[in-house]
Write a protein that holds these residues in place. Structure first.
Motif, PDB file in Angstrom:
ATOM      1  N   ILE A  97     -18.037  91.014  13.597  1.00  0.00           N
ATOM      2  CA  ILE A  97     -17.501  89.632  14.010  1.00  0.00           C
ATOM      3  C   ILE A  97     -16.060  89.680  13.471  1.00  0.00           C
ATOM      4  O   ILE A  97     -15.964  89.703  12.434  1.00  0.00           O
ATOM      5  CB  ILE A  97     -18.271  88.667  13.568  1.00  0.00           C
ATOM      6  CG1 ILE A  97     -19.818  89.001  14.274  1.00  0.00           C
ATOM      7  CG2 ILE A  97     -17.948  87.375  14.274  1.00  0.00           C
ATOM      8  CD1 ILE A  97     -20.176  88.641  15.689  1.00  0.00           C
ATOM      9  N   ARG A  98     -15.200  89.137  14.534  1.00  0.00           N
ATOM     10  CA  ARG A  98     -13.977  88.610  13.770  1.00  0.00           C
ATOM     11  C   ARG A  98     -13.925  87.086  13.797  1.00  0.00           C
ATOM     12  O   ARG A  98     -14.213  86.485  14.400  1.00  0.00           O
ATOM     13  CB  ARG A  98     -12.934  88.758  15.105  1.00  0.00           C
ATOM     14  CG  ARG A  98     -12.475  90.258  15.275  1.00  0.00           C
ATOM     15  CD  ARG A  98     -11.442  90.431  16.030  1.00  0.00           C
ATOM     16  NE  ARG A  98     -10.927  91.665  16.393  1.00  0.00           N
ATOM     17  CZ  ARG A  98     -10.192  92.124  17.398  1.00  0.00           C
ATOM     18  NH1 ARG A  98      -9.695  91.579  18.124  1.00  0.00           N
ATOM     19  NH2 ARG A  98      -9.943  93.658  17.419  1.00  0.00           N
ATOM     20  N   ASN A  99     -13.683  86.955  12.348  1.00  0.00           N
ATOM     21  CA  ASN A  99     -13.665  85.433  12.035  1.00  0.00           C
ATOM     22  C   ASN A  99     -12.324  84.538  12.388  1.00  0.00           C
ATOM     23  O   ASN A  99     -11.132  85.450  12.310  1.00  0.00           O
ATOM     24  CB  ASN A  99     -13.891  85.372  10.333  1.00  0.00           C
ATOM     25  CG  ASN A  99     -13.823  84.141   9.841  1.00  0.00           C
ATOM     26  OD1 ASN A  99     -14.145  83.136  10.622  1.00  0.00           O
ATOM     27  ND2 ASN A  99     -13.824  83.697   8.743  1.00  0.00           N
ATOM     28  N   ASP A 100     -12.193  83.714  12.801  1.00  0.00           N
ATOM     29  CA  ASP A 100     -10.884  82.937  13.203  1.00  0.00           C
ATOM     30  C   ASP A 100     -10.889  81.460  12.742  1.00  0.00           C
ATOM     31  O   ASP A 100     -12.015  80.963  12.046  1.00  0.00           O
ATOM     32  CB  ASP A 100     -10.654  82.893  14.979  1.00  0.00           C
ATOM     33  CG  ASP A 100     -11.548  82.350  15.622  1.00  0.00           C
ATOM     34  OD1 ASP A 100     -12.526  81.497  14.963  1.00  0.00           O
ATOM     35  OD2 ASP A 100     -12.027  82.850  16.612  1.00  0.00           O
ATOM     36  N   ASP A 101      -9.901  80.841  12.907  1.00  0.00           N
ATOM     37  CA  ASP A 101      -9.915  79.335  12.233  1.00  0.00           C
ATOM     38  C   ASP A 101      -9.933  78.260  13.486  1.00  0.00           C
ATOM     39  O   ASP A 101      -9.695  77.211  13.406  1.00  0.00           O
ATOM     40  CB  ASP A 101      -8.426  79.299  11.422  1.00  0.00           C
ATOM     41  CG  ASP A 101      -8.510  79.835  10.324  1.00  0.00           C
ATOM     42  OD1 ASP A 101      -9.656  80.205   9.768  1.00  0.00           O
ATOM     43  OD2 ASP A 101      -7.434  80.393  10.033  1.00  0.00           O
ATOM     44  N   ILE A 102     -10.358  78.751  14.500  1.00  0.00           N
ATOM     45  CA  ILE A 102     -10.436  78.082  15.888  1.00  0.00           C
ATOM     46  C   ILE A 102     -11.939  77.239  15.723  1.00  0.00           C
ATOM     47  O   ILE A 102     -12.888  77.991  15.810  1.00  0.00           O
ATOM     48  CB  ILE A 102     -10.350  78.780  17.164  1.00  0.00           C
ATOM     49  CG1 ILE A 102      -9.188  79.671  17.193  1.00  0.00           C
ATOM     50  CG2 ILE A 102     -10.469  77.876  18.162  1.00  0.00           C
ATOM     51  CD1 ILE A 102      -9.070  80.687  18.160  1.00  0.00           C
ATOM     52  N   PRO A 103     -11.745  75.922  15.687  1.00  0.00           N
ATOM     53  CA  PRO A 103     -12.970  75.240  15.717  1.00  0.00           C
ATOM     54  C   PRO A 103     -13.735  75.460  16.939  1.00  0.00           C
ATOM     55  O   PRO A 103     -13.217  75.438  18.316  1.00  0.00           O
ATOM     56  CB  PRO A 103     -12.638  73.886  15.791  1.00  0.00           C
ATOM     57  CG  PRO A 103     -11.140  73.895  15.114  1.00  0.00           C
ATOM     58  CD  PRO A 103     -10.684  75.187  15.754  1.00  0.00           C
ATOM     59  N   GLU A 104     -14.930  75.659  17.021  1.00  0.00           N
ATOM     60  CA  GLU A 104     -15.716  76.226  18.180  1.00  0.00           C
ATOM     61  C   GLU A 104     -17.256  75.916  18.017  1.00  0.00           C
ATOM     62  O   GLU A 104     -17.772  76.239  17.018  1.00  0.00           O
ATOM     63  CB  GLU A 104     -15.429  77.688  18.546  1.00  0.00           C
ATOM     64  CG  GLU A 104     -15.628  78.708  17.504  1.00  0.00           C
ATOM     65  CD  GLU A 104     -14.691  79.908  17.818  1.00  0.00           C
ATOM     66  OE1 GLU A 104     -14.191  80.342  18.906  1.00  0.00           O
ATOM     67  OE2 GLU A 104     -14.760  80.725  16.905  1.00  0.00           O
ATOM     68  N   GLY A 105     -17.899  75.722  19.173  1.00  0.00           N
ATOM     69  CA  GLY A 105     -19.354  75.514  18.877  1.00  0.00           C
ATOM     70  C   GLY A 105     -20.017  77.146  19.202  1.00  0.00           C
ATOM     71  O   GLY A 105     -19.333  77.836  18.843  1.00  0.00           O
ATOM     72  N   ASP A 106     -21.423  76.981  19.168  1.00  0.00           N
ATOM     73  CA  ASP A 106     -22.030  78.238  19.161  1.00  0.00           C
ATOM     74  C   ASP A 106     -21.670  79.016  20.373  1.00  0.00           C
ATOM     75  O   ASP A 106     -21.135  78.582  21.591  1.00  0.00           O
ATOM     76  CB  ASP A 106     -23.459  78.097  19.665  1.00  0.00           C
ATOM     77  CG  ASP A 106     -24.397  77.674  18.669  1.00  0.00           C
ATOM     78  OD1 ASP A 106     -23.732  77.495  17.560  1.00  0.00           O
ATOM     79  OD2 ASP A 106     -25.604  77.322  18.843  1.00  0.00           O
ATOM     80  N   GLU A 107     -21.174  80.572  20.184  1.00  0.00           N
ATOM     81  CA  GLU A 107     -20.887  81.292  21.272  1.00  0.00           C
ATOM     82  C   GLU A 107     -22.144  82.279  21.711  1.00  0.00           C
ATOM     83  O   GLU A 107     -22.642  82.980  20.675  1.00  0.00           O
ATOM     84  CB  GLU A 107     -19.572  82.107  20.986  1.00  0.00           C
ATOM     85  CG  GLU A 107     -18.465  81.075  20.425  1.00  0.00           C
ATOM     86  CD  GLU A 107     -17.292  82.079  19.768  1.00  0.00           C
ATOM     87  OE1 GLU A 107     -16.499  82.640  20.623  1.00  0.00           O
ATOM     88  OE2 GLU A 107     -17.309  81.912  18.617  1.00  0.00           O
ATOM     89  N   VAL A 108     -22.258  82.389  23.050  1.00  0.00           N
ATOM     90  CA  VAL A 108     -23.401  83.158  23.421  1.00  0.00           C
ATOM     91  C   VAL A 108     -22.760  84.558  24.140  1.00  0.00           C
ATOM     92  O   VAL A 108     -21.929  84.151  25.248  1.00  0.00           O
ATOM     93  CB  VAL A 108     -24.266  82.411  24.113  1.00  0.00           C
ATOM     94  CG1 VAL A 108     -25.531  83.405  24.475  1.00  0.00           C
ATOM     95  CG2 VAL A 108     -24.795  81.334  23.434  1.00  0.00           C
ATOM     96  N   PHE A 109     -23.404  85.655  23.586  1.00  0.00           N
ATOM     97  CA  PHE A 109     -22.933  86.962  24.439  1.00  0.00           C
ATOM     98  C   PHE A 109     -24.199  87.677  24.975  1.00  0.00           C
ATOM     99  O   PHE A 109     -25.191  87.487  24.057  1.00  0.00           O
ATOM    100  CB  PHE A 109     -21.970  87.499  23.858  1.00  0.00           C
ATOM    101  CG  PHE A 109     -20.731  87.019  23.001  1.00  0.00           C
ATOM    102  CD1 PHE A 109     -19.577  87.040  24.093  1.00  0.00           C
ATOM    103  CD2 PHE A 109     -20.705  86.298  22.016  1.00  0.00           C
ATOM    104  CE1 PHE A 109     -18.485  86.171  23.624  1.00  0.00           C
ATOM    105  CE2 PHE A 109     -19.622  85.784  21.577  1.00  0.00           C
ATOM    106  CZ  PHE A 109     -18.305  85.658  22.241  1.00  0.00           C
TER     107      PHE A 109
END
Length: 139
Positions: A97-109
């Protein structure tokens, strides 16, 4: 019973047996859902199992149904060769997983399992797994 009727019955019986033998093996995900936190060293493993007999090796593809390059490390599709034989074979494919600093909710793939060989020897019985990257970055 006439010899013609016996011959037809035998052909039907052999055809049904051939269908059963051709579908003797199954390949499937061992899990239906996976959850993972997004951190600097996050990864998850999708586990796949083959049961039953196959006469020749096959190649399977594990891939997301959509482009996930921004959230996952490369490669974001994986192939695996499954050897001929009757033994149960279980393996895992690991995804970073790539970590980022963007606030985001659950991401489903959604990841899908498919047979690239087009083999009639194998039935893909549990072909979908849902991966959730849990909310992070104070979303």
């Amino acid at each position: 019973m006439s010899s013609g009727a016996i011959m037809i019955w035998l052909v039907v019986l052999l055809s049904q047996t051939a269908i059963l033998l051709a579908q003797d093996a199954q390949v499937f995900f061992l899990q239906t859902t996976v959850s993972v936190e997004e951190t600097n060293d996050s990864s998850f493993t999708l586990n796949v199992r083959k049961t039953g007999n196959i006469d020749t090796s096959i190649t399977i593809l594990i891939a997301p149904i959509e482009n996930i390059q921004s959230d996952f490390g490369v490669p974001y599709t994986q192939t695996r060769e499954i050897s001929a034989g009757n033994e149960v074979e279980t393996f895992g494919t690991t995804w970073n997983i790539r970590n980022d600093d963007i606030p985001e909710g659950d991401e489903v793939f959604i990841f899908e399992l498919s047979d690239l060989s087009g083999s009639e020897q194998v039935v893909i019985s549990q072909a979908i797994v849902r991966v959730t990257i849990l909310a992070n970055d104070d979303a």
